[in-house]
Design an enzyme around this catalytic site. Structure first.
Site, PDB file in Angstrom:
ATOM      1  N   HIS A  50      -4.688   1.331   7.604  1.00 55.91           N
ATOM      2  CA  HIS A  50      -3.315   1.845   7.744  1.00 55.91           C
ATOM      3  C   HIS A  50      -3.104   3.032   6.792  1.00 55.91           C
ATOM      4  CE1 HIS A  50       1.256   1.160   7.931  1.00 55.91           C
ATOM      5  NE2 HIS A  50       1.123   1.898   6.843  1.00 55.91           N
ATOM      6  N   GLU A  51      -3.562   2.888   5.545  1.00 57.34           N
ATOM      7  CA  GLU A  51      -3.367   3.956   4.547  1.00 57.34           C
ATOM      8  C   GLU A  51      -4.230   5.171   4.877  1.00 57.34           C
ATOM      9  OE1 GLU A  51      -0.910   3.510   2.850  1.00 57.34           O
ATOM     10  OE2 GLU A  51      -0.750   1.341   2.931  1.00 57.34           O
ATOM     11  N   LEU A  62       6.419   1.733   4.916  1.00 56.29           N
ATOM     12  CA  LEU A  62       7.563   2.188   4.116  1.00 56.29           C
ATOM     13  C   LEU A  62       8.141   3.487   4.673  1.00 56.29           C
ATOM     14  CD1 LEU A  62       6.098   1.362   0.598  1.00 56.29           C
ATOM     15  CD2 LEU A  62       7.908   0.114   1.815  1.00 56.29           C
ATOM     16  N   GLN A 108       2.939   9.959   1.415  1.00 55.85           N
ATOM     17  CA  GLN A 108       4.245   9.308   1.589  1.00 55.85           C
ATOM     18  C   GLN A 108       5.224   9.668   0.466  1.00 55.85           C
ATOM     19  OE1 GLN A 108       2.361   5.235   2.341  1.00 55.85           O
ATOM     20  NE2 GLN A 108       4.176   5.105   3.623  1.00 55.85           N
ATOM     21  N   GLY A 151       0.846  -1.192   0.000  1.00 54.19           N
ATOM     22  CA  GLY A 151       0.000   0.000   0.000  1.00 54.19           C
ATOM     23  C   GLY A 151       0.881   1.241   0.000  1.00 54.19           C
ATOM     24  N   HIS A 164      -2.663   7.426   7.258  1.00 57.99           N
ATOM     25  CA  HIS A 164      -1.677   8.335   6.642  1.00 57.99           C
ATOM     26  C   HIS A 164      -2.347   9.636   6.179  1.00 57.99           C
ATOM     27  CE1 HIS A 164       2.114   6.152   6.548  1.00 57.99           C
ATOM     28  NE2 HIS A 164       1.572   5.088   5.989  1.00 57.99           N
TER      29      HIS A 164
HETATM   30  O1  GNR Z   1       3.957  -2.589   2.647  1.00 56.03           O
HETATM   31  C1  GNR Z   1       3.264  -2.445   3.655  1.00 56.03           C
HETATM   32  N1  GNR Z   1       2.925  -3.537   4.387  1.00 56.03           N
HETATM   33  C2  GNR Z   1       1.986  -3.516   5.391  1.00 56.03           C
HETATM   34  C3  GNR Z   1       1.921  -4.612   6.235  1.00 56.03           C
HETATM   35  C4  GNR Z   1       0.989  -4.661   7.244  1.00 56.03           C
HETATM   36  C5  GNR Z   1       0.117  -3.610   7.424  1.00 56.03           C
HETATM   37  C6  GNR Z   1       0.178  -2.501   6.595  1.00 56.03           C
HETATM   38  C7  GNR Z   1       1.105  -2.455   5.587  1.00 56.03           C
HETATM   39  S1  GNR Z   1       1.178  -1.072   4.539  1.00 56.03           S
HETATM   40  C8  GNR Z   1       2.853  -1.092   4.095  1.00 56.03           C
HETATM   41  C9  GNR Z   1       3.144  -0.020   3.059  1.00 56.03           C
HETATM   42  C10 GNR Z   1       2.908   1.339   3.672  1.00 56.03           C
HETATM   43  O2  GNR Z   1       3.656   1.886   4.425  1.00 56.03           O
HETATM   44  N2  GNR Z   1       1.782   1.914   3.390  1.00 56.03           N
HETATM   45  O3  GNR Z   1       1.482   3.108   3.929  1.00 56.03           O
HETATM   46 NI    NI Z   2       2.488   3.155   5.840  1.00 57.91          NI
END
Ligand code: GNR
Ligand code: NI
Length: 179
Positions: free
Chosen positions: A141-142, A100, A51, A46, A145
């Protein structure tokens, strides 16, 4: 297409509140293409626009594992623009997350296991769906952000400080400057 620089903590751009996308034009399509290229290169599952330094409410996801043995990876690119959570389950589930923007660090985060979300695609078409499993984890998670939130913000102070300490050690060992 271009691979963009990924900003890392503690860069203040990651703390900005991303603005809604209002124009669904060619520039937006180019940014989406660059984000997929950057995410596949990283590699990650993601990536939020903030980012790569663009604080707008846009994120991309592809949960497909990179294929072994050098073959072309199967791809399942998904774009979420101006996403909203309309409902979430009461039950939280743990998942070991990485980011990331917090490279090489992993920690367990609790999130609702099921959400109802609404979003637009790159053409501006609107969708509404119930989402669970890894897609629900990644989408939440995204979406964090977009609100300037990182997965480490969900940890206790103690655990967050441990992750940040390990990150500093990892950067030092790899001769990387702090972002
Ligand atoms: O690559 C990613 N792996 C991940 C693993 C578990 C939960 C969320 C993620 S998102 C992350 C890429 C990222 O930082 N997206 O913002
Ligand atoms: Ni992330």
């Amino acid at each position: 297409m271009a691979i963009r620089r990924i900003y890392e903590t503690p860069d203040p751009v990651l703390r900005q509140i991303s603005k809604p996308v209002e124009t669904f034009d060619a520039d937006l399509r180019t940014l989406v293409e660059d984000m997929f290229e950057t995410m596949y290169d990283a590699p990650g599952i993601g990536l939020a626009a903030v980012q790569v330094g663009e604080p707008i409410r846009l994120l991309v996801i592809d949960l497909q594992e990179p294929e072994e043995e050098g073959g072309e990876p199967a791809r399942d690119p998904k774009v979420f623009i101006n996403p909203e959570v309309l409902w979430h389950s009461e039950s939280d589930v743990p998942y070991t997350e990485g980011c990331l923007s917090v490279p090489e660090q992993y920690a367990e985060v609790m999130r609702p296991d099921r959400i109802r979300a609404r979003w637009r695609d790159v053409e501006g078409n609107q969708y509404e769906e119930e989402i669970d499993g890894l897609l629900a984890v990644c989408l939440q998670h995204e979406m964090d952000h977009l609100n300037g939130v990182l997965f480490i913000d969900h940890l206790s102070r103690l655990k967050r400080d441990m992750v940040l300490k390990k990150l500093a050690k990892w950067r030092k060992e790899n001769n990387l400057k702090a972002a």
